[in-house]
Design a protein around this motif. Structure first.
Motif, short mmCIF file in Angstrom:
data_model
loop_
_atom_site.label_atom_id
_atom_site.label_comp_id
_atom_site.label_asym_id
_atom_site.label_seq_id
_atom_site.Cartn_x
_atom_site.Cartn_y
_atom_site.Cartn_z
N VAL A 156 11.75 67.00 47.12
CA VAL A 156 11.70 65.77 46.33
C VAL A 156 12.83 64.83 46.74
N ALA A 157 14.02 65.36 46.85
CA ALA A 157 15.19 64.53 47.20
C ALA A 157 15.03 63.90 48.58
N LEU A 158 14.54 64.66 49.54
CA LEU A 158 14.33 64.12 50.89
C LEU A 158 13.24 63.05 50.90
N PHE A 159 12.15 63.31 50.21
CA PHE A 159 11.08 62.31 50.15
C PHE A 159 11.63 61.00 49.58
N LEU A 160 12.31 61.08 48.43
CA LEU A 160 12.85 59.87 47.81
C LEU A 160 13.85 59.17 48.73
N SER A 161 14.71 59.95 49.37
CA SER A 161 15.74 59.37 50.25
C SER A 161 15.12 58.66 51.45
N ILE A 162 14.13 59.27 52.06
CA ILE A 162 13.46 58.65 53.21
C ILE A 162 12.81 57.34 52.77
N GLU A 163 12.11 57.37 51.65
CA GLU A 163 11.44 56.16 51.16
C GLU A 163 12.46 55.09 50.76
N LEU A 164 13.55 55.49 50.14
CA LEU A 164 14.60 54.53 49.77
C LEU A 164 15.24 53.91 51.02
N ASN A 165 15.49 54.73 52.04
CA ASN A 165 16.06 54.22 53.28
C ASN A 165 15.12 53.23 53.96
N ARG A 166 13.82 53.46 53.86
CA ARG A 166 12.84 52.51 54.42
C ARG A 166 12.93 51.15 53.73
N ARG A 167 13.51 51.13 52.55
CA ARG A 167 13.63 49.90 51.78
C ARG A 167 15.08 49.41 51.71
N GLY A 168 15.89 49.82 52.69
CA GLY A 168 17.22 49.26 52.83
C GLY A 168 18.38 50.04 52.26
N GLN A 169 18.12 51.18 51.63
CA GLN A 169 19.23 52.00 51.13
C GLN A 169 19.87 52.75 52.30
N ARG A 170 21.03 53.31 52.09
CA ARG A 170 21.76 54.01 53.16
C ARG A 170 22.13 55.42 52.70
N ILE A 171 21.12 56.23 52.53
CA ILE A 171 21.33 57.59 52.03
C ILE A 171 21.39 58.54 53.23
N ASN A 172 22.39 59.41 53.22
CA ASN A 172 22.59 60.38 54.28
C ASN A 172 21.61 61.54 54.06
N LEU A 173 20.57 61.61 54.89
CA LEU A 173 19.51 62.60 54.69
C LEU A 173 19.99 64.05 54.82
N PRO A 174 20.74 64.40 55.88
CA PRO A 174 21.22 65.79 55.96
C PRO A 174 22.12 66.17 54.77
N LEU A 175 22.90 65.21 54.28
CA LEU A 175 23.76 65.47 53.12
C LEU A 175 22.92 65.72 51.87
N VAL A 176 21.88 64.92 51.67
CA VAL A 176 21.00 65.11 50.52
C VAL A 176 20.29 66.46 50.60
N GLU A 177 19.76 66.79 51.78
CA GLU A 177 19.04 68.05 51.90
C GLU A 177 19.95 69.25 51.61
N ALA A 178 21.12 69.27 52.21
CA ALA A 178 22.05 70.39 51.99
C ALA A 178 22.49 70.46 50.52
N SER A 179 22.78 69.32 49.93
CA SER A 179 23.23 69.30 48.53
C SER A 179 22.12 69.77 47.59
N ALA A 180 20.90 69.34 47.86
CA ALA A 180 19.78 69.76 47.02
C ALA A 180 19.52 71.26 47.17
N LEU A 181 19.57 71.76 48.40
CA LEU A 181 19.36 73.19 48.62
C LEU A 181 20.44 74.02 47.93
N LEU A 182 21.67 73.51 47.90
CA LEU A 182 22.80 74.29 47.39
C LEU A 182 23.20 73.93 45.96
N HIS A 183 22.45 73.06 45.29
CA HIS A 183 22.89 72.58 43.97
C HIS A 183 23.01 73.70 42.93
#
Length: 191
Positions: A32-59
């Motif tokens: 979910v976090a990666l999907f949202l991040s990719i879509e947000l980045n397509r709309r101009g956000q600057r989310i670090n995808l590897p950081l989101v994936e690792a953080s979500a996996l380890l939360h």
């Protein structure tokens, strides 16, 4: 900043004895976090995808142990990740239940994405915020104070949802459908 790979994260889950259902939950939160991040980045956000994936996996890395000790797994997760050299991931893990600092109103942060994704995944499936908070109330609403805290958390999560989905211009109630469509689209592109 060091960011563990997906495989590194899966090894850490095994090393710290995460229960299988918590692993499954974490994997779905990462989707979910990666999907949202990719879509947000397509709309101009600057989310670090590897950081989101690792953080979500380890939360929930320390949640299994905290079920026994009754400690705050967001805090113990932060401490452990900082200790093993993943401080930035630890900061995001620390905020996966309650966001502790003011966020930039113009940018969606990694903390907000992981926090929100966790609230949309009940066990290992995507649900509405209303459904998730009803479950949380049943499980953790054992006192008036706990119910008050959950209601505050619910309100702040709906605000994150409003911000994310106003950028995405999607209906949050169709999140799973959007994810499935993106997955189908990716499969058509891949050989």
């Amino acid at each position: 900043m060091m960011i563990p790979t997906r495989e590194d994260c899966l090894r850490l889950m095994v090393r710290y004895g995460m229960l299988e259902h918590i692993v499954e939950h974490s994997i779905e939160v990462a989707k979910v976090a990666l999907f949202l991040s990719i879509e947000l980045n397509r709309r101009g956000q600057r989310i670090n995808l590897p950081l989101v994936e690792a953080s979500a996996l380890l939360h929930d890395l320390t949640k299994t142990e905290c079920l026994r000790t009754q400690e705050d797994h967001a805090l113990t997760g932060f401490r452990l990740l900082k200790e093993i050299g993943f401080e930035r991931i630890g900061e995001i893990v620390a905020a996966h239940i309650h966001l502790s600092k003011e966020m930039d109103p113009q940018q969606i942060s990694e903390e907000e994405v992981v926090n929100y994704a966790d609230k949309r995944v009940q066990h290992d499936r995507v649900v509405s915020l209303d459904e998730r908070f009803e479950d949380l109330k049943r499980r953790y609403g054992k006192s008036e104070r706990a119910i008050e805290l959950l209601e505050g958390l619910r309100q702040s999560t709906f605000e994150i949802e409003r911000r994310i989905f106003s950028i995405l211009e999607m209906d949050p109630n169709r999140l799973q459908i959007h994810m499935d469509e993106a997955d189908q689209s990716d499969r058509k592109v891949s050989p």
